[in-house]
Enzyme design. Structure first.
Site, mmCIF file in Angstrom:
data_model
loop_
_atom_site.group_PDB
_atom_site.id
_atom_site.type_symbol
_atom_site.label_atom_id
_atom_site.label_comp_id
_atom_site.label_asym_id
_atom_site.label_seq_id
_atom_site.Cartn_x
_atom_site.Cartn_y
_atom_site.Cartn_z
ATOM 1 N N CYS A 116 0.816 -1.227 0.000
ATOM 2 C CA CYS A 116 0.000 0.000 0.000
ATOM 3 C C CYS A 116 0.845 1.270 0.000
ATOM 4 O O CYS A 116 0.333 2.351 -0.291
ATOM 5 C CB CYS A 116 -0.956 0.004 1.182
ATOM 6 S SG CYS A 116 -2.148 -1.350 1.098
ATOM 7 N N HIS A 258 -3.413 7.225 2.731
ATOM 8 C CA HIS A 258 -3.802 5.920 2.195
ATOM 9 C C HIS A 258 -5.201 5.564 2.694
ATOM 10 O O HIS A 258 -5.481 5.622 3.895
ATOM 11 C CB HIS A 258 -2.793 4.863 2.626
ATOM 12 C CG HIS A 258 -3.225 3.478 2.282
ATOM 13 N ND1 HIS A 258 -3.547 3.110 0.994
ATOM 14 C CD2 HIS A 258 -3.419 2.378 3.044
ATOM 15 C CE1 HIS A 258 -3.904 1.841 0.994
ATOM 16 N NE2 HIS A 258 -3.847 1.371 2.219
ATOM 17 N N ASN A 288 -10.000 -0.322 0.109
ATOM 18 C CA ASN A 288 -8.539 -0.227 0.073
ATOM 19 C C ASN A 288 -8.052 -0.812 -1.256
ATOM 20 O O ASN A 288 -8.131 -2.024 -1.467
ATOM 21 C CB ASN A 288 -7.957 -1.001 1.256
ATOM 22 C CG ASN A 288 -6.444 -0.910 1.323
ATOM 23 O OD1 ASN A 288 -5.784 -0.521 0.367
ATOM 24 N ND2 ASN A 288 -5.889 -1.286 2.461
HETATM 25 N N1 COA Z 1 -18.646 -8.431 9.504
HETATM 26 C C1 COA Z 1 -19.046 -8.767 10.748
HETATM 27 N N2 COA Z 1 -18.168 -9.063 11.726
HETATM 28 C C2 COA Z 1 -16.865 -9.013 11.422
HETATM 29 C C3 COA Z 1 -16.394 -8.683 10.148
HETATM 30 C C4 COA Z 1 -17.341 -8.389 9.160
HETATM 31 N N3 COA Z 1 -17.006 -8.038 7.902
HETATM 32 N N4 COA Z 1 -15.049 -8.721 10.167
HETATM 33 C C5 COA Z 1 -14.693 -9.064 11.410
HETATM 34 N N5 COA Z 1 -15.787 -9.249 12.175
HETATM 35 C C6 COA Z 1 -15.875 -9.640 13.574
HETATM 36 C C7 COA Z 1 -14.640 -10.368 14.074
HETATM 37 O O1 COA Z 1 -14.687 -11.722 13.683
HETATM 38 C C8 COA Z 1 -14.783 -10.187 15.560
HETATM 39 O O2 COA Z 1 -15.690 -11.144 16.041
HETATM 40 P P1 COA Z 1 -15.450 -11.850 17.470
HETATM 41 O O3 COA Z 1 -15.451 -10.723 18.462
HETATM 42 O O4 COA Z 1 -16.616 -12.760 17.578
HETATM 43 O O5 COA Z 1 -14.124 -12.535 17.356
HETATM 44 C C9 COA Z 1 -15.437 -8.811 15.701
HETATM 45 O O6 COA Z 1 -15.962 -8.488 14.397
HETATM 46 C C10 COA Z 1 -14.513 -7.706 16.142
HETATM 47 O O7 COA Z 1 -13.311 -7.852 15.420
HETATM 48 P P2 COA Z 1 -12.144 -6.827 15.604
HETATM 49 O O8 COA Z 1 -10.975 -7.317 14.831
HETATM 50 O O9 COA Z 1 -11.994 -6.513 17.060
HETATM 51 O O10 COA Z 1 -12.791 -5.542 14.884
HETATM 52 P P3 COA Z 1 -12.144 -4.153 14.656
HETATM 53 O O11 COA Z 1 -12.989 -3.107 15.224
HETATM 54 O O12 COA Z 1 -10.678 -4.160 14.981
HETATM 55 O O13 COA Z 1 -12.261 -4.002 13.079
HETATM 56 C C11 COA Z 1 -10.912 -4.167 11.137
HETATM 57 C C12 COA Z 1 -11.626 -4.945 12.245
HETATM 58 C C13 COA Z 1 -10.236 -5.195 10.246
HETATM 59 C C14 COA Z 1 -11.950 -3.383 10.357
HETATM 60 C C15 COA Z 1 -9.875 -3.211 11.757
HETATM 61 O O14 COA Z 1 -9.060 -3.917 12.679
HETATM 62 C C16 COA Z 1 -9.001 -2.592 10.728
HETATM 63 O O15 COA Z 1 -9.452 -1.830 9.898
HETATM 64 N N6 COA Z 1 -7.686 -2.867 10.759
HETATM 65 C C17 COA Z 1 -6.768 -2.317 9.797
HETATM 66 C C18 COA Z 1 -6.892 -3.069 8.490
HETATM 67 C C19 COA Z 1 -6.169 -2.372 7.390
HETATM 68 O O16 COA Z 1 -6.238 -1.196 7.259
HETATM 69 N N7 COA Z 1 -5.438 -3.149 6.566
HETATM 70 C C20 COA Z 1 -4.727 -2.671 5.475
HETATM 71 C C21 COA Z 1 -3.588 -1.816 5.904
HETATM 72 S S1 COA Z 1 -2.786 -1.102 4.523
#
Ligand code: COA
Length: 337
Positions: A116, A258, A288
């Site tokens: 990215c 980004h 993304n």
């Molecule tokens: N729909 C519903 N539930 C979802 C889901 C979706 N699309 N994706 C994940 N969940 C669930 C998880 O399984 C988890 O369930 P659990 O509590 O039963 O285990 C719950 O939601 C919470 O997950 P968590 O990882 O704590 O959520 P979060 O608030 O951290 O959000 C992301 C998850 C991935 C959106 C967030 O961590 C994020 O954006 N991270 C950065 C990712 C990124 O930018 N990557 C590229 C970098 S260049």
């Protein structure tokens, strides 16, 4: 790479292309255990574009590249760089084929993989070639079809990523011109390489002699530490590049970060103590798009009149590796491609 050493790289053309197929959150919710509400509130994403069968990264790169060349008013370039993590093939690189299909056969062309952060790394590389006198007009393309490396059953990553391409043309000029890029801040931290990874498909897995775990061919992400690193690294890199440029935070009209998650963008704005209306945002419409993210958000903002000539723009990116990079420019007059 300070802009005052040698010739500067000046932005003189921009173009983008998205595959036509729109996949909404509701579309995903029909086949995965997720909801539009979850995706919107956790990421800010409403929809993303996904390639159709028969398309690949080069398809997108050629379309965006052609539009950037048209926007620059000339097809005359002497270097092509394609920033991508999803090349058409592991070998050869995609850039020579893209150059050929753009009518640029014979021009030096190479891929650059910094995920990215790839587009900002490619801008810095192009600026270095221009400063060294080894190129005078460079086509820089960021293109990724990241949906091709996702596990279609992984609701988290499928919700976040989309396919797309954006491109710019940089010409040799002077550091005081509108459109001149730089200085740059680039960095990496390979101690966290496992946070965002496709474990299989490279020499490590092939050379292991072990049977392939089918799960390892797909992208794997540890969301929460990635979120924290994205916020910290982009905020720190933005601060460093401002210091190098001699700009104050209040001098910046628009921040082009980004586009990974709207909550990451808000957290960066809080860290930098800037109002969110100075951020340019299109993550809601494209998700993304990896190396395409920065040119897509710049072009969208310019087309919408949210970035206008004379605006001081700070660009900052972060991705797998980990890797990050930032630069600044004053937005020039451009024909939008
Ligand atoms: N729909 C519903 N539930 C979802 C889901 C979706 N699309 N994706 C994940 N969940 C669930 C998880 O399984 C988890 O369930 P659990 O509590 O039963 O285990 C719950 O939601 C919470 O997950 P968590 O990882 O704590 O959520 P979060 O608030 O951290 O959000 C992301 C998850 C991935 C959106 C967030 O961590 C994020 O954006 N991270 C950065 C990712 C990124 O930018 N990557 C590229 C970098 S260049």
């Amino acid at each position: 790479m300070p802009a005052d050493h040698g010739l500067a790289a000046v932005l003189c053309g921009i173009g983008t292309w998205l595959p036509p197929r729109v996949v909404t959150n509701d579309d995903l919710a029909q086949r995965l255990e997720t909801t539009d509400e979850w995706i919107r509130t956790r990421t800010g994403i409403r929809e993303r574009r996904v390639i159709d069968p028969g398309m690949s990264t080069s398809t997108l790169a050629v379309e965006a590249g052609a539009r950037a060349l048209k926007s620059s008013g000339s097809t005359d370039v002497d270097l092509v760089i394609v920033a991508t993590t999803t090349p058409d093939h592991p070998c050869p690189s995609t850039a020579p084929e893209v150059a050929h299909r753009l009518g640029l056969t014979g021009v030096p062309a190479f891929d650059l993989n910094a995920v990215c952060a790839g587009f900002v790394y490619a801008l810095a590389s192009a600026a270095g070639h221009i400063a060294a006198g080894s190129a005078t007009r460079v086509l820089v393309i960021g293109a990724d079809t990241f949906t091709t490396v996702l596990n279609p059953e992984d609701r988290t990553t499928v919700a976040i990523f989309g396919d797309g391409a954006g491109a710019v043309v940089l010409r040799a000029g002077t550091a005081d011109e509108p459109g001149a890029l730089g200085p740059f801040d680039l960095g990496s931290d390979g101690s966290h390489s496992d946070l965002l990874i496709v474990p299989a498909g490279g020499s490590q897995q092939r050379g292991s002699g072990l049977p392939l775990d089918p799960a390892d061919v797909h992208f794997q992400m540890d969301g929460q530490p990635v979120f924290r690193n994205a916020v910290t690294r982009m905020s720190e890199s933005a601060g460093k590049v401002l210091q190098r440029a001699g700009w104050r935070i209040e001098d910046v009209d628009r921040f082009a970060c980004h586009q990974a998650n709207a909550r990451i963008l808000s957290a960066v704005a809080r860290n930098l103590e800037v109002d969110e209306d100075r951020l340019v945002v299109n993550v809601d419409r494209v998700g993304n798009t990896v190396a395409a993210s920065i040119p897509l958000v710049l072009a969208d903002a310019a087309a919408a009149g949210d970035i206008v000539p004379g605006h001081r723009v700070l660009v900052t990116s972060f991705g797998a590796g980990l890797g990050w990079g930032s630069t600044v420019l004053i937005w020039p007059e451009l024909e939008l491609g």
